[in-house]
Design an enzyme around this catalytic site. Structure first.
Site, short mmCIF file in Angstrom:
data_model
loop_
_atom_site.label_atom_id
_atom_site.label_comp_id
_atom_site.label_asym_id
_atom_site.label_seq_id
_atom_site.Cartn_x
_atom_site.Cartn_y
_atom_site.Cartn_z
N SER A 186 0.84 -1.20 0.00
CA SER A 186 0.00 0.00 0.00
C SER A 186 0.87 1.24 0.00
CB SER A 186 -0.91 0.02 1.22
OG SER A 186 -1.59 1.26 1.33
N TYR A 199 -2.30 -1.52 9.96
CA TYR A 199 -2.35 -1.83 8.54
C TYR A 199 -1.06 -1.42 7.83
CZ TYR A 199 -3.89 -1.71 3.67
OH TYR A 199 -3.99 -1.90 2.31
#
Length: 322
Positions: A186, A199
């Site tokens: 990400s 995350y």
């Protein structure tokens, strides 16, 4: 001319050369087809089959279609059989390639069964796409609901699954001396990212694991790359409207495959490359300001309310597609 003058002239020249080289390297990203060309038979030369986790929708589904369009048969993996069967039907009808469906829950230790079902396949490409957010609404670490369970789920889904799938498939690639592994990270893992702490940290693992693995197996003819998108219109991003920054899964995947030879990490598109540069250029004190974090939180909440999604229903308790 004294030594001090010579020193500053040499220092200035070194700075110019350094930034000139960086500018040249960045300019290559604007023309990936020219700088990182792939032959029309590149993917099929890697092997007969591609394996894509989290392939029932989003980025995973787009990778499965794109690789089938390149002539590969595909194995698609996710939890929902009905959705996978529909995707398999669409891929077969559109491309004429064979599709194998494996229904599995990556939150459970089903890797022995997966290994059995993949045995005997000539796998040339692995896309580790499955992943999860602790919560749709960004929040501080201790504010996350059911924190102990969430920690375990995020690590199992975002970290353990990727490493286990590489353990299953990498030996065959090493034996054949070729293969491609794409591990989806990400863009927010580019910096320590408050409110997405768990995350983002899991995605840092994805990047470091991928980069180290590439260093270990580069001389074996295997390409291992971390792909770090920013905005892509998927369930995880609440299906945001596509624009120059937020891409459709199909457009992002098509773009990201052009950067396959661009190094052990790519943001996957020109706009996301620029976003990555900007994010790393902004002083962290500005990004970490309480007002900035509250603004981010409010922005996501408003989008959730607009989409009639409450924080409780938006929390991703299972591995989802991106």
């Amino acid at each position: 001319m004294d030594l001090i003058e010579l020193f500053f002239i040499a220092l200035g020249a070194a700075v110019i050369v350094y930034y000139g080289v960086r500018l040249l390297l960045f300019s290559r990203m604007l023309f990936p087809k020219r700088w990182f060309p792939l032959s029309t038979s590149f993917f099929t030369s890697m092997g007969e089959w591609a394996v894509v986790t989290g392939a029932s929708e989003g980025i995973g589904r787009a990778y499965a279609f794109a690789l089938a369009e390149q002539g590969m048969n595909v194995v698609i993996m996710s939890r929902t059989k009905a959705t996978l069967d529909q995707v398999a039907k669409e891929i077969g009808h559109t491309t004429g390639q064979r599709v194998k469906v494996i229904v599995t829950d990556f939150m459970k230790d089903a890797f022995s069964e997966i290994e059995v079902q993949l045995r005997g396949l000539n796998i040339g490409v692995l896309v580790n796409n499955v992943g999860m957010l602790p919560s749709f609404i960004p929040s501080k670490f201790l504010e996350c609901a059911q924190l102990d369970q969430t920690i375990t789920k995020v690590i199992n889904c975002n970290v353990k699954t990727m490493a286990k799938m590489c353990r299953i498939i990498l030996p065959g690639m090493e034996n054949r001396g070729k293969g491609v592994i794409l591990n989806i990270s990400s863009g927010i893992a580019s910096i320590p990212f408050p409110l997405y702490t768990l995350y983002a940290a899991s995605k840092v693992f994805v990047e470091r694991f991928s980069q180290s693995l590439q260093a270990e197996y580069n001389d074996k003819g295997i390409i291992i790359q971390a792909v770090a998108p920013f905005g892509v219109s998927t369930r995880m991003a609440d299906y945001q409207t596509t624009n120059i920054v937020t891409l459709s899964p199909e457009d992002f995947v098509k773009s990201s495959l052009l950067y396959l030879r661009a190094g052990d990490k790519t943001y996957g598109s020109v706009c996301h490359i620029v976003l990555g540069w900007l994010l790393q250029s902004i002083p962290l004190k500005i990004l970490y300001a309480e007002s900035m974090l509250l603004s981010l939180q409010d922005y996501v909440k408003k989008k959730a309310q607009k989409a009639s999604v409450s924080p409780s229903t938006a929390t991703l308790k299972k591995c989802r597609n991106r």
